[in-house]
Design a protein around this motif. Structure first.
Motif, PDB file in Angstrom:
ATOM      1  N   TRP A   1      20.815 -66.717  48.367  1.00 46.83           N
ATOM      2  CA  TRP A   1      21.668 -66.291  50.184  1.00 46.83           C
ATOM      3  C   TRP A   1      21.085 -65.256  50.870  1.00 46.83           C
ATOM      4  O   TRP A   1      20.552 -64.847  50.515  1.00 46.83           O
ATOM      5  CB  TRP A   1      23.422 -65.938  49.766  1.00 46.83           C
ATOM      6  N   GLY A   2      21.338 -66.349  51.913  1.00 44.55           N
ATOM      7  CA  GLY A   2      20.219 -65.132  53.000  1.00 44.55           C
ATOM      8  C   GLY A   2      18.949 -65.026  52.374  1.00 44.55           C
ATOM      9  O   GLY A   2      17.818 -63.778  52.736  1.00 44.55           O
ATOM     10  N   GLY A   3      17.777 -65.786  51.758  1.00 43.89           N
ATOM     11  CA  GLY A   3      16.869 -65.822  51.214  1.00 43.89           C
ATOM     12  C   GLY A   3      16.333 -64.437  49.823  1.00 43.89           C
ATOM     13  O   GLY A   3      15.845 -64.549  49.715  1.00 43.89           O
ATOM     14  N   LEU A   4      17.653 -64.034  49.303  1.00 45.02           N
ATOM     15  CA  LEU A   4      17.500 -63.439  48.231  1.00 45.02           C
ATOM     16  C   LEU A   4      18.454 -64.018  47.407  1.00 45.02           C
ATOM     17  O   LEU A   4      19.594 -64.757  47.441  1.00 45.02           O
ATOM     18  CB  LEU A   4      17.956 -62.123  47.952  1.00 45.02           C
ATOM     19  N   SER A   5      17.942 -63.627  45.787  1.00 47.25           N
ATOM     20  CA  SER A   5      18.753 -64.293  44.850  1.00 47.25           C
ATOM     21  C   SER A   5      20.178 -63.500  44.505  1.00 47.25           C
ATOM     22  O   SER A   5      19.458 -61.759  44.972  1.00 47.25           O
ATOM     23  CB  SER A   5      17.549 -64.055  43.503  1.00 47.25           C
ATOM     24  N   GLU A   6      20.806 -63.595  43.408  1.00 43.46           N
ATOM     25  CA  GLU A   6      22.247 -62.965  43.069  1.00 43.46           C
ATOM     26  C   GLU A   6      20.953 -61.167  42.445  1.00 43.46           C
ATOM     27  O   GLU A   6      21.306 -60.152  43.124  1.00 43.46           O
ATOM     28  CB  GLU A   6      22.965 -63.349  41.959  1.00 43.46           C
ATOM     29  N   ARG A   7      20.242 -60.945  41.885  1.00 44.00           N
ATOM     30  CA  ARG A   7      19.732 -59.748  41.157  1.00 44.00           C
ATOM     31  C   ARG A   7      19.055 -59.002  42.706  1.00 44.00           C
ATOM     32  O   ARG A   7      19.291 -58.524  42.253  1.00 44.00           O
ATOM     33  CB  ARG A   7      18.547 -60.469  40.460  1.00 44.00           C
ATOM     34  N   GLU A   8      18.368 -60.042  43.045  1.00 37.71           N
ATOM     35  CA  GLU A   8      17.527 -58.919  44.686  1.00 37.71           C
ATOM     36  C   GLU A   8      19.626 -58.394  45.707  1.00 37.71           C
ATOM     37  O   GLU A   8      19.448 -57.030  45.940  1.00 37.71           O
ATOM     38  CB  GLU A   8      17.080 -60.054  45.565  1.00 37.71           C
ATOM     39  N   ARG A   9      19.890 -59.495  45.728  1.00 36.67           N
ATOM     40  CA  ARG A   9      20.919 -59.029  46.160  1.00 36.67           C
ATOM     41  C   ARG A   9      22.098 -57.563  45.403  1.00 36.67           C
ATOM     42  O   ARG A   9      22.730 -56.764  46.799  1.00 36.67           O
ATOM     43  CB  ARG A   9      22.100 -59.940  46.371  1.00 36.67           C
ATOM     44  N   ARG A  10      22.005 -57.764  44.545  1.00 34.97           N
ATOM     45  CA  ARG A  10      22.512 -56.406  42.888  1.00 34.97           C
ATOM     46  C   ARG A  10      21.292 -54.880  43.831  1.00 34.97           C
ATOM     47  O   ARG A  10      22.909 -54.421  43.917  1.00 34.97           O
ATOM     48  CB  ARG A  10      22.669 -57.121  41.719  1.00 34.97           C
ATOM     49  N   LYS A  11      20.726 -56.086  44.332  1.00 33.94           N
ATOM     50  CA  LYS A  11      19.520 -54.446  44.190  1.00 33.94           C
ATOM     51  C   LYS A  11      19.764 -53.674  45.160  1.00 33.94           C
ATOM     52  O   LYS A  11      19.800 -52.431  45.779  1.00 33.94           O
ATOM     53  CB  LYS A  11      17.911 -55.046  43.760  1.00 33.94           C
ATOM     54  N   LEU A  12      19.902 -54.725  46.349  1.00 31.05           N
ATOM     55  CA  LEU A  12      20.350 -54.322  47.744  1.00 31.05           C
ATOM     56  C   LEU A  12      21.832 -53.804  47.888  1.00 31.05           C
ATOM     57  O   LEU A  12      21.516 -52.845  48.898  1.00 31.05           O
ATOM     58  CB  LEU A  12      20.245 -55.739  48.750  1.00 31.05           C
ATOM     59  N   ARG A  13      22.279 -54.768  47.203  1.00 29.96           N
ATOM     60  CA  ARG A  13      24.008 -53.130  47.179  1.00 29.96           C
ATOM     61  C   ARG A  13      23.278 -52.138  46.761  1.00 29.96           C
ATOM     62  O   ARG A  13      24.687 -51.190  47.390  1.00 29.96           O
ATOM     63  CB  ARG A  13      24.707 -54.486  46.597  1.00 29.96           C
ATOM     64  N   ARG A  14      22.603 -51.811  46.052  1.00 31.80           N
ATOM     65  CA  ARG A  14      23.068 -50.139  45.308  1.00 31.80           C
ATOM     66  C   ARG A  14      22.790 -49.665  45.996  1.00 31.80           C
ATOM     67  O   ARG A  14      22.451 -48.215  46.194  1.00 31.80           O
ATOM     68  CB  ARG A  14      21.839 -50.937  44.039  1.00 31.80           C
ATOM     69  N   ARG A  15      21.491 -49.997  46.682  1.00 32.00           N
ATOM     70  CA  ARG A  15      20.746 -49.373  47.069  1.00 32.00           C
ATOM     71  C   ARG A  15      21.598 -48.545  48.173  1.00 32.00           C
ATOM     72  O   ARG A  15      21.476 -47.438  48.840  1.00 32.00           O
ATOM     73  CB  ARG A  15      19.405 -49.142  48.319  1.00 32.00           C
ATOM     74  N   ALA A  16      22.219 -49.036  49.168  1.00 34.55           N
ATOM     75  CA  ALA A  16      23.385 -49.223  50.237  1.00 34.55           C
ATOM     76  C   ALA A  16      24.430 -48.384  49.921  1.00 34.55           C
ATOM     77  O   ALA A  16      24.841 -47.736  51.259  1.00 34.55           O
ATOM     78  CB  ALA A  16      23.850 -50.832  50.550  1.00 34.55           C
ATOM     79  N   VAL A  17      24.629 -48.254  48.782  1.00 34.85           N
ATOM     80  CA  VAL A  17      25.558 -47.421  48.371  1.00 34.85           C
ATOM     81  C   VAL A  17      24.886 -46.467  48.181  1.00 34.85           C
ATOM     82  O   VAL A  17      24.617 -45.348  48.542  1.00 34.85           O
ATOM     83  CB  VAL A  17      26.232 -48.112  47.253  1.00 34.85           C
TER      84      VAL A  17
END
Length: 77
Positions: free
Chosen positions: A61-77
């Motif tokens: 989704w949006g060019g990112l895998s589930e793992r990449e999205r999870r990593k992005l979410r962690r950085r945003a918190v």
């Protein structure tokens, strides 16, 4: 009606004109083709926002895998 407007970006998504299997590869399968399509998609950011807001767990989704999205979410918190 509101949801229809909110999801109108999907009509312009390049993945809608592509093999959906590429965006949901088997575990360990290549994501290269899906990410290549995403890279030139005009609604990539809307797609990623949707996936993050709806906690999409599978697929590209949006060019990112589930793992990449999870990593992005962690950085945003």
């Amino acid at each position: 009606m509101l949801e229809e407007t909110v999801l109108s970006w999907q009509d312009r998504a390049l993945c809608a004109q592509t093999d959906p299997e590429a965006f949901f590869p088997e575990k360990g399968g290549s994501t290269r083709e899906a990410k290549r399509v995403c890279a030139s998609c005009e609604v990539r950011s809307e797609c990623l926002e949707y996936a993050l807001a709806n906690d999409e767990r599978f697929g590209i989704w949006g060019g990112l895998s589930e793992r990449e999205r999870r990593k992005l979410r962690r950085r945003a918190v």
